[in-house]
Design a protein around this motif. Structure first.
Motif, PDB file in Angstrom:
ATOM      1  N   ILE A  47       1.061  -1.149  -0.460  1.00 11.93           N
ATOM      2  CA  ILE A  47      -0.195   0.245  -0.610  1.00 11.93           C
ATOM      3  C   ILE A  47       0.769   1.269   0.041  1.00 11.93           C
ATOM      4  CG2 ILE A  47      -1.502   1.481   1.781  1.00 11.93           C
ATOM      5  CD1 ILE A  47      -2.705  -1.342   0.335  1.00 11.93           C
ATOM      6  N   ARG A  48       1.036   1.896  -0.938  1.00 12.38           N
ATOM      7  CA  ARG A  48       1.368   3.446  -0.407  1.00 12.38           C
ATOM      8  C   ARG A  48       0.377   3.984  -0.963  1.00 12.38           C
ATOM      9  NH1 ARG A  48       6.453   2.165  -1.146  1.00 12.38           N
ATOM     10  NH2 ARG A  48       6.610   0.441  -2.496  1.00 12.38           N
ATOM     11  N   THR A  49       1.029   5.847  -0.484  1.00  8.67           N
ATOM     12  CA  THR A  49       0.118   6.719   0.288  1.00  8.67           C
ATOM     13  C   THR A  49       0.587   7.803   0.237  1.00  8.67           C
ATOM     14  OG1 THR A  49       1.137   7.021   2.797  1.00  8.67           O
ATOM     15  CG2 THR A  49      -0.641   5.294   2.585  1.00  8.67           C
ATOM     16  N   VAL A  50      -0.694   9.505  -0.468  1.00 12.09           N
ATOM     17  CA  VAL A  50       0.135  10.546  -0.356  1.00 12.09           C
ATOM     18  C   VAL A  50      -1.160  11.624  -0.230  1.00 12.09           C
ATOM     19  CG1 VAL A  50      -1.134  10.093  -3.437  1.00 12.09           C
ATOM     20  CG2 VAL A  50       0.777  11.788  -2.775  1.00 12.09           C
ATOM     21  N   PRO A  51      -0.999  12.570  -0.020  1.00 14.30           N
ATOM     22  CA  PRO A  51      -2.359  13.074   1.193  1.00 14.30           C
ATOM     23  C   PRO A  51      -1.781  14.025  -0.649  1.00 14.30           C
ATOM     24  CG  PRO A  51       0.702  13.977   0.987  1.00 14.30           C
ATOM     25  CD  PRO A  51       0.304  12.559   0.992  1.00 14.30           C
ATOM     26  N   LEU A  52      -3.676  13.597  -0.992  1.00 16.15           N
ATOM     27  CA  LEU A  52      -4.541  14.665  -2.128  1.00 16.15           C
ATOM     28  C   LEU A  52      -4.994  15.786  -1.737  1.00 16.15           C
ATOM     29  CD1 LEU A  52      -4.068  11.605  -4.149  1.00 16.15           C
ATOM     30  CD2 LEU A  52      -2.746  14.382  -4.671  1.00 16.15           C
TER      31      LEU A  52
END
Length: 148
Positions: A47-52
């Protein structure tokens, strides 16, 4: 070397701002609707995360990639649009559908106008005064997804 349309963020954004904003967003203490997109990595399977910051337009939330075909965009495509949005309300499963250039124009307009003069920090080809034709021409370089 890849031929994808991508503008890499600077070291400060990658190493400091994104992790900080992501951690705050998951705790629900960021301004606005900032959330964390969690999507399975297309190569690693992790699982990869990024703030958007999703944009709400006509009752639908949208994700925009000002930097082009980023890893989160490629991962979301590979995952068939299946992801999770994490934020104030906890974790929410979402299904993302990529919009074509014509459908992306009003979403891009809302996003860029919401950014105001700060749009220049993320976009190098559109700004709040851009015409529909300019936004349509730029849309293929800035993927837009509708969340269901």
């Amino acid at each position: 070397m890849s031929d994808r349309d991508y503008r890499a963020p600077g070291m400060l954004v990658r190493r400091v701002l994104n992790p900080l904003v992501g951690a705050l967003a998951q705790r629900g203490i960021t301004p606005g609707d900032t959330a964390v997109l969690a999507v399975r990595g297309r190569r690693s399977g992790r699982i990869r995360t990024v703030p958007l910051t999703p944009v709400l337009l006509d009752g639908t939330r949208h994700l925009i990639s000002p930097r082009g075909e980023t890893d989160w965009v490629l991962n979301l495509r590979a995952a068939g649009g299946s992801a999770e949005l994490r934020g104030r309300g906890g974790a929410e499963p979402v299904s993302a559908v990529e919009l074509d250039a014509a459908a992306a124009v009003p979403v891009l307009r809302a996003y860029v106008r919401g950014l105001g003069r700060a749009a220049g920090m993320l976009f190098d080809d559109v700004d709040p005064a851009s015409t529909d034709a300019e936004l349509a021409a730029a849309a293929p370089r800035h993927p837009v997804f509708a969340l269901r």
